[in-house]
Design an enzyme around this catalytic site. Structure first.
Site, PDB file in Angstrom:
ATOM      1  N   GLU A 487       0.855  -1.184   0.000  1.00  0.00           N
ATOM      2  CA  GLU A 487       0.000   0.000   0.000  1.00  0.00           C
ATOM      3  C   GLU A 487       0.899   1.244   0.000  1.00  0.00           C
ATOM      4  O   GLU A 487       1.152   1.795  -1.045  1.00  0.00           O
ATOM      5  CB  GLU A 487      -0.952  -0.047   1.194  1.00  0.00           C
ATOM      6  CG  GLU A 487      -2.078   0.956   1.058  1.00  0.00           C
ATOM      7  CD  GLU A 487      -3.360   0.532   1.765  1.00  0.00           C
ATOM      8  OE1 GLU A 487      -3.410  -0.534   2.363  1.00  0.00           O
ATOM      9  OE2 GLU A 487      -4.318   1.329   1.708  1.00  0.00           O
ATOM     10  N   GLU A 767      -2.178   0.601  13.371  1.00  0.00           N
ATOM     11  CA  GLU A 767      -3.336   0.958  12.544  1.00  0.00           C
ATOM     12  C   GLU A 767      -4.651   0.797  13.322  1.00  0.00           C
ATOM     13  O   GLU A 767      -5.563   1.598  13.193  1.00  0.00           O
ATOM     14  CB  GLU A 767      -3.367   0.049  11.310  1.00  0.00           C
ATOM     15  CG  GLU A 767      -4.542   0.297  10.386  1.00  0.00           C
ATOM     16  CD  GLU A 767      -4.419  -0.475   9.084  1.00  0.00           C
ATOM     17  OE1 GLU A 767      -3.686  -1.487   9.061  1.00  0.00           O
ATOM     18  OE2 GLU A 767      -5.055  -0.060   8.096  1.00  0.00           O
TER      19      GLU A 767
END
Ligand code: BGC
Length: 914
Positions: A487, A767
């Site tokens: 990502e 996260e």
């Protein structure tokens, strides 16, 4: 005595003479120290006043600029003359038009309120212009002339031999690439920037770098060599395995301008006479790593004596120059290095190095082996509960550095990739490992470190360290969501929620100014802002009319405003205003009757979800209606548009946004609030956002605060907020007098909380609140990063409330600081300092046997409003004297505080009876 007298008189005279004025230091041009390569037609100058005196204010300044260091005193290019002004930051150059690739020198002197005479002239600073206009490029774009292996796409080498016919006075190389480049002259690396030319929306902006290479040239024959690799330009990006997003082929553009001592000049440019070949990097990708085969090294390939007779030629390409811009922000450089703290053997029998810190960069190591030996370094962030490396959260990213040795002893490191890791598994090495042979090197944008924050609580200090490491790892030319999996993208929402915290820890003005130019460039024609910048998700032309998402797309409005507050930089608002307004208009067009209640939203992304057995298991999940969230952000952005329009003197716009804001709030109350003030989502985020953005009538706010606090208590002092609620949670509690509850949340050690990961051994921000669960298993590997800075947004509250450092909006950039520490949570001390453009702002307090000592530092040419925690003015001393004796008068009081307006200096306040 007789003999001593004249000397002491001299000393007194000398000290009066020297201390009469501030001295001027830390000269910045466009926020940087002596930048080389600025494509800014009107650069701005900043300087700092340093003085041992208190209450120092600049009353006037004089700047002079010259194209020649020796004659800067003449100010041949610009002399501002004496300008009566207290402005010492962002002074716009107003001299004759600047020439391309020219070095300019400047200095400044100031007058202050402590004496009539001006200061001495400052040391000389400089900047060097870039090409300034596309028409100034002479070089041709070149592509390698051989047929490429399209499967592995090895790195390309390009070279050219040239003569420096006379004695060189100066030489600068302007260079960029399609792909990543590393340049050498005569076998020596050019510059200390990595992963150049960085990442931008390449079709709109492609950065080039300018290096001073004078010291690399030698008399006679010279060689320049450049290696290229795929990078962001054509490498695999985004989870859908897309390649060639910006183009299929690597290409180079470079121009070396040499000036000889006799004043003549020569240019060596990329053109059809260059040669091309492949090098030892057989494969390089951002996500997957690098394969380096030492046996393929072409020794001396960037020196003049190397024979390139078997190399191919090159092809020139008409790519043009209109998208080229000189590097605006600080480039990526190497920073901290770390040696392994442990060499582990895993239950599966693998050898793993533990570097003790989750970081971003790569490993450099020394190895001895036979030709053809294969060494593989696999990078991971975590070990699983059994002690084996955890690869799954990398998803499809291979994150491996593979080396094929040439034999003997070599020192190796990658060139065109990076990894997010704490642990490295090593395969292929035989014999014992010497940890000293391995060094982890961090790579990140070279933003100056500006913030320090520590308290008496070790866990909070670790949290602060994790926040800063999260920023180091994710500010790699663009603000990324994460640095390890497939990502690593410029997610707008993550950057938006963290931007204010970011501006405490590091100097991010230029970093965001550069990224915001791409926000504007990639913005859709209907004003919507892509979720990721540079936008690699949406192929142009667009298939459908795109929409924005609250909290993500409004990074376009919120970040320019946050930079204005943190740095007093009005230009960033001016430059972004069209983009800000376009996104605001987009929201207006999708809202009906000022209610934005349709379309996709990320909402309060990754908020708490009930997990069996967690401390909050009896409570329900904390999902907040997505459109309730969107409506609050619509109001937030509209309010900022109102402020931005007012700042820029756009009165019609300001009036429109003021009126619109009223309707947005009314629509919110109508759609999401009962008449008695209950929100349709009974969540922390719903009440936090409604209170933060004044969405409810004032009369209903106290009960909303009670509901918020009640909710937090129901979850036994745990937060349940996601990406969008979290940044404001503690701020709202503080604003409404419940800093005690904010401290309860901050100091909570069990999931979900900020300190839970710290207790689990985190060295960066995760996260998810439970990326690793209490039983040491992991959250779903499809989205479990251990280096995602968004939840670190609490750092802003820590600076602004625990140590209380803030800027007044009317004196942004800490021209007028507010220092209002709010001790609590059993902390006995807290210290923070911030390097502002004016100098150091510091707030440091300590509680000891009923006394509180507060030391503050206020830089010269600024003022501060200080809130000294105290029962009354009579209980406060400054440097041991009463306030009156110290020449200070309380300008007001607030329950629990004595309020003082002070000028620059260092002050130590002590208040008794606390
Ligand atoms: C990213 C983010 C981002 C989010 C948006 C994730 O995949 O890692 O942090 O903001 O998607 O939904």
């Amino acid at each position: 005595m007789k003999q001593l007298l004249p000397f002491s008189i001299l000393l007194i005279c000398l000290s009066t003479w020297t201390s009469a004025q501030s001295n001027v230091q830390n000269l910045l041009t466009e926020n940087r120290t002596n930048p080389i390569g600025l494509d800014v037609a009107v650069p701005r100058f900043s300087w700092q006043l340093h003085s041992t005196k208190q209450n120092v204010r600049q009353t006037a300044y004089e700047v002079r600029v010259s194209a020649d260091a020796a004659s800067v005193t003449k100010g041949a290019i610009w002399q501002s003359g004496r300008v009566a002004s207290d402005q010492s930051v962002h002074i716009a150059y107003a001299g004759q038009a600047l020439k391309p690739r020219q070095r300019y020198f400047w200095q400044v002197r100031i007058w202050d309120n402590t004496a009539e005479k001006p200061s001495a002239w400052s040391p000389v600073a400089y900047w060097q212009t870039g090409m300034l206009a596309a028409t100034n490029w002479k070089a041709k774009w070149i592509e390698p002339g051989f047929v490429e292996d399209t499967v592995n796409r090895p790195s390309t080498l390009l070279r050219k031999v040239f003569a420096a016919s006379k004695k060189v006075r100066s030489a600068t190389l302007s260079i960029t690439a399609h792909g990543l480049y590393e340049a050498q002259i005569n076998g020596k690396r050019v510059g200390d920037a990595y992963l150049t030319p960085g990442w931008t929306s390449y079709n709109n902006h492609l950065q080039y770098q300018i290096y001073d290479v004078t010291s690399l040239l030698i008399p006679g024959q010279n060689a320049i060599g450049v290696s290229l690799a795929s990078g962001w330009y054509r490498g695999r990006l985004v989870w859908e395995h897309q390649k060639n997003i910006y183009g299929k082929n690597l290409a180079l553009l470079g121009e070396l301008a040499i000036t000889y001592t006799d004043g003549s000049s020569e240019t060596v440019s990329t053109d059809e006479r260059w040669k091309s070949s492949t090098g030892p990097v057989r494969f390089a990708e951002i996500y997957d790593g690098e394969l380096y085969d030492s046996r393929l090294e072409k020794t001396g390939w960037a020196t003049p004596g190397y024979s390139d007779s078997d190399w191919s030629g090159v092809t020139t390409k008409p790519f043009g120059y209109t998208n080229l811009v000189a590097n605006y922000n600080e480039p990526i450089r190497q920073h901290e290095t770390r040696q392994p703290i442990k060499v582990l053997t895993t239950p599966k029998g693998e050898t793993v190095l533990d570097f003790g810190q989750n970081l971003v960069g790569w490993v450099k190591f020394k190895v001895t082996g036979k030709a053809g030996d294969k060494i593989v370094l696999s990078h991971v962030e975590m070990l699983d509960k059994f002690g084996n490396p955890y690869f799954e959260n990398l998803r499809t990213a291979k994150a491996q550095a593979t080396y094929l040795l040439k034999g003997g002893t070599e020192t190796l490191e990658p060139h065109f990739t990076f990894f997010g890791f704490r642990y490295v598994q090593i395969n292929g090495l035989t014999g014992p490992i010497n940890p000293a042979d391995f060094t982890a090197i961090t790579l990140y944008s070279d933003m100056p470190k500006t913030g320090e924050f520590t308290t008496s609580n070790a866990l909070v200090n670790q949290l602060q360290s994790n926040i800063q490491w999260g920023q180091r790892g994710n500010f790699l030319d663009v603000p990324t969501d994460c640095p390890q999996r497939d990502e690593r993208l410029g997610w707008t929402g993550d950057a938006e929620v963290f931007s204010r915290t970011a501006a405490f820890n590091f100097g991010v003005n230029s970093f965001f100014a550069k990224w915001l130019k791409d926000v504007a460039a990639d913005q859709f024609p209907n004003g919507a802002v892509p979720f990721i910048i540079p936008d690699v998700l949406n192929k142009r032309p667009l298939k459908e009319d795109p929409a924005g998402a609250a909290g993500w797309s409004d990074a376009s409005i919120i970040i320019p405003w946050n930079m204005y507050l943190a740095y007093g930089d009005k230009r960033i608002v001016e430059q972004q205003y069209a983009s800000m307004k376009a996104y605001e208009s987009h929201m207006e067009s999708v809202a009906r009757n000022a209610l934005w209640s349709e379309g996709f939203q990320f909402g309060d992304w990754l908020s708490y979800v009930t997990t069996e057995g967690s401390p909050a298991s009896e409570a329900k999940s904390a999902f907040t209606d997505n459109h309730l969230v969107a409506q609050c952000f619509y109001a937030y952005s509209t309010d900022l548009m109102r402020k931005a329009a007012t700042l820029l003197g756009k009165t019609e716009d300001a009036a429109h946004y003021t009126e619109l804001l009223g309707r947005i709030k009314a629509a919110f109350q109508n759609a999401y609030m009962t008449p008695s003030g209950r929100l349709i989502s009974d969540t922390q985020t719903a009440y936090v956002l409604a209170l933060q953005f004044d969405m409810m009538p004032e009369s209903l706010r106290p009960q909303a605060v009670d509901r918020l606090v009640g909710n937090i208590k129901k979850y036994k002092n745990h937060l349940t907020t996601g990406f969008l609620g979290t940044p404001f949670l503690c701020h709202v509690l503080t604003r409404f007098g419940r800093t005690d509850v904010a401290y309860d949340l901050l100091l909570q050690e069990t999931y979900p909380s900020w300190l839970y990961p710290v207790k689990m051994g985190a060295t960066t921000i995760w996260e998810r609140w439970d990326s690793m669960k209490p039983d040491s298993t992991f959250q779903s590997p499809s989205m479990t990063s251990f280096n995602h800075y968004a939840y670190g947004a609490v750092g802003d509250w820590m600076y602004r409330t625990i140590t209380g450092i803030d800027t007044d909006e009317t004196g942004p950039g800490y021209k007028h600081s507010i220092i209002k520490p709010q001790p609590g949570g059993k902390l006995t001390s807290a210290n923070a300092s911030l390097q502002t453009y004016y100098g150091t702002v510091r707030s440091s307090w300590k509680k000891e046997s009923g006394h509180l000592t507060l030391t503050v530092e206020v830089p010269a040419n600024t003022i501060a409003t200080i809130y000294v925690p105290a029962q009354s003015a009579e209980t406060v001393l400054e440097s041991g004297k009463s306030l009156a004796a110290a020449g200070l008068t309380a300008s007001g009081s607030e329950p629990g505080y004595v309020v003082l307006k002070i000028g620059s200096g260092v002050y130590t306040f002590t208040s008794a009876g606390l």
